[in-house]
Design a protein around this motif. Sequence first.
Motif, PDB file in Angstrom:
ATOM      1  N   CYS A 191      46.420  40.272  55.055  1.00 49.61           N
ATOM      2  CA  CYS A 191      45.373  39.653  54.222  1.00 49.61           C
ATOM      3  C   CYS A 191      45.833  38.346  53.579  1.00 49.61           C
ATOM      4  CB  CYS A 191      44.904  40.625  53.149  1.00 49.61           C
ATOM      5  SG  CYS A 191      44.163  42.107  53.845  1.00 49.61           S
ATOM      6  N   ARG A 249      37.515  58.029  54.796  1.00 51.77           N
ATOM      7  CA  ARG A 249      36.519  57.350  53.946  1.00 51.77           C
ATOM      8  C   ARG A 249      37.164  56.370  52.957  1.00 51.77           C
ATOM      9  NH1 ARG A 249      34.555  61.662  49.273  1.00 51.77           N
ATOM     10  NH2 ARG A 249      36.618  61.999  48.376  1.00 51.77           N
ATOM     11  N   ASN A 257      38.210  43.479  46.863  1.00 56.93           N
ATOM     12  CA  ASN A 257      37.569  44.393  45.927  1.00 56.93           C
ATOM     13  C   ASN A 257      37.131  43.589  44.709  1.00 56.93           C
ATOM     14  OD1 ASN A 257      37.162  46.270  43.772  1.00 56.93           O
ATOM     15  ND2 ASN A 257      38.326  47.795  44.926  1.00 56.93           N
ATOM     16  N   GLY A 274      45.447  53.006  48.455  1.00 54.90           N
ATOM     17  CA  GLY A 274      44.594  52.031  47.779  1.00 54.90           C
ATOM     18  C   GLY A 274      44.928  51.791  46.322  1.00 54.90           C
ATOM     19  N   LYS A 275      45.156  52.864  45.590  1.00 56.12           N
ATOM     20  CA  LYS A 275      45.410  52.720  44.151  1.00 56.12           C
ATOM     21  C   LYS A 275      46.671  51.896  43.886  1.00 56.12           C
ATOM     22  CE  LYS A 275      43.846  55.900  40.619  1.00 56.12           C
ATOM     23  NZ  LYS A 275      42.477  55.506  40.883  1.00 56.12           N
ATOM     24  N   ILE A 314      39.348  43.891  41.698  1.00 61.80           N
ATOM     25  CA  ILE A 314      40.608  43.123  41.735  1.00 61.80           C
ATOM     26  C   ILE A 314      40.311  41.660  41.404  1.00 61.80           C
ATOM     27  CG2 ILE A 314      42.473  42.267  43.227  1.00 61.80           C
ATOM     28  CD1 ILE A 314      42.296  44.867  44.804  1.00 61.80           C
ATOM     29  N   ASN A 370      36.070  43.366  53.229  1.00 62.77           N
ATOM     30  CA  ASN A 370      37.399  42.768  53.326  1.00 62.77           C
ATOM     31  C   ASN A 370      37.637  42.355  54.778  1.00 62.77           C
ATOM     32  OD1 ASN A 370      40.125  42.200  53.478  1.00 62.77           O
ATOM     33  ND2 ASN A 370      40.770  43.969  52.275  1.00 62.77           N
ATOM     34  N   THR A 378      30.520  59.877  51.740  1.00 64.55           N
ATOM     35  CA  THR A 378      30.542  58.698  50.870  1.00 64.55           C
ATOM     36  C   THR A 378      29.117  58.359  50.479  1.00 64.55           C
ATOM     37  OG1 THR A 378      31.461  56.480  50.601  1.00 64.55           O
ATOM     38  CG2 THR A 378      30.379  56.926  52.693  1.00 64.55           C
ATOM     39  N   HIS A 385      41.146  36.149  47.840  1.00 66.68           N
ATOM     40  CA  HIS A 385      40.966  37.101  48.936  1.00 66.68           C
ATOM     41  C   HIS A 385      39.921  38.119  48.498  1.00 66.68           C
ATOM     42  CE1 HIS A 385      41.512  39.973  52.019  1.00 66.68           C
ATOM     43  NE2 HIS A 385      42.191  40.837  51.287  1.00 66.68           N
ATOM     44  N   ARG A 416      32.911  51.007  43.233  1.00 65.13           N
ATOM     45  CA  ARG A 416      34.373  50.940  43.285  1.00 65.13           C
ATOM     46  C   ARG A 416      34.895  49.676  43.949  1.00 65.13           C
ATOM     47  NH1 ARG A 416      35.667  53.385  39.345  1.00 65.13           N
ATOM     48  NH2 ARG A 416      37.830  53.516  40.024  1.00 65.13           N
TER      49      ARG A 416
END
Length: 324
Positions: free
Chosen positions: A114, A153, A254, A216-217, A257, A281, A30, A251, A38
């Motif tokens: 979350c 990762r 990201n 994630g996506k 988001i 997060n 990474t 929250h 990202r």
Amino acid sequence: MTIRAVIRGVGHYLPARVVPNAEFEPRIDTSDEWIRARTGIERRHFAAEGETTSAMAVAAGRAALGAAGLGPGDIDAVIVATSTPDLTFPSVATMVQAGLGMTRGFAFDVQAVCAGFVYALANANALILAGQARRVMVIGAETFSRILDWSDRATCVLFGDGAGAVVLEAAAGSGTPLDRGILATDLNSDGRLRELLYVDGGVSTTGTAGHLRMQGKEVFRHAVEKLAATAHAALDRAGLTSADIAWIVPHQANLRIITATAARMQVPMERVVVTVQDHGNTSAASIPLALSVAVAAGQIRAGDLVVTEAIGGGLAWGAVVLRW
Ligand code: UT7
């Protein structure tokens, strides 16, 4: 007369160890650039060995009590939102009760990952409106570093540890959206979506704590759509619109988001509290941490209309509209 649950004090605790993105580079494939671009995350705090969720929750709770000018004997109930408790039982909340020196009242945990703090706030509000408690401490506290797979990762760079707390107090209101306190809540979940974000261990399955797994996506896609919808539902219920918002306190998962949700709600980023760069997060802790940081920075002031929204494993999501 209308009863409202008003936030009387807020506080937080972050573990001392700060881990910048660059610390991951020698261990996994990474880069600081990828993580920043990202996610918006630059660093996160990790709990020290032996530092527990309950210890952080007690520290945050103490800070919130101080800000409220109250003592532990003034609190009727403690609700802790967490998915990373010290033990399977008893609840972190009862540990907080003992840690703060409370000798009466009741305490329990809420587990909505979350979305946990939003769920806990809504529950505290309901207890206050039902007359079951006059002052409720609501805490979000997590040690997600303990359930991360350090070889994955796509997840291990995203999360951090910490705790935030508020003290809610019953107050007389007029029944209009001009009142201070919680004006409306909106809670949702859809258990069919469990595979998108879950932990692959637990008491009645593996007998271990397990590791966090996420598509994630897919979570991203649901987040942008569902967060704006739940925030609008709560605003509608309160008789308000996006134009009334002083601050969105989302929250912090990201930055992309957060930005996309604000755009859907037609709220400019100047009115959005963003702490994801410093905390990563922190799951149920992210909103009370962001509230506490924003109040300390003089951003959120008395009378401001605040909308909090969150989504996480379950999937579970929701929003709370309140006037500070
Ligand atoms: O709090 C609970 C709610 N959770 C969330 O809201 C998280 C929602 N999801 C996200 O935030 C984003 O989906 C992530 C940050 C998890 C991932 O971002 P993305 O833009 O959706 O990336 P992706 O998963 O589509 O991956 C793009 C590429 C992939 O490589 P290939 O297949 O294109 O070659 C990944 O393998 O990026 C790769 N990748 C990484 N590269 C460098 C994934 N993780 C990393 C990493 N470093 N840490």
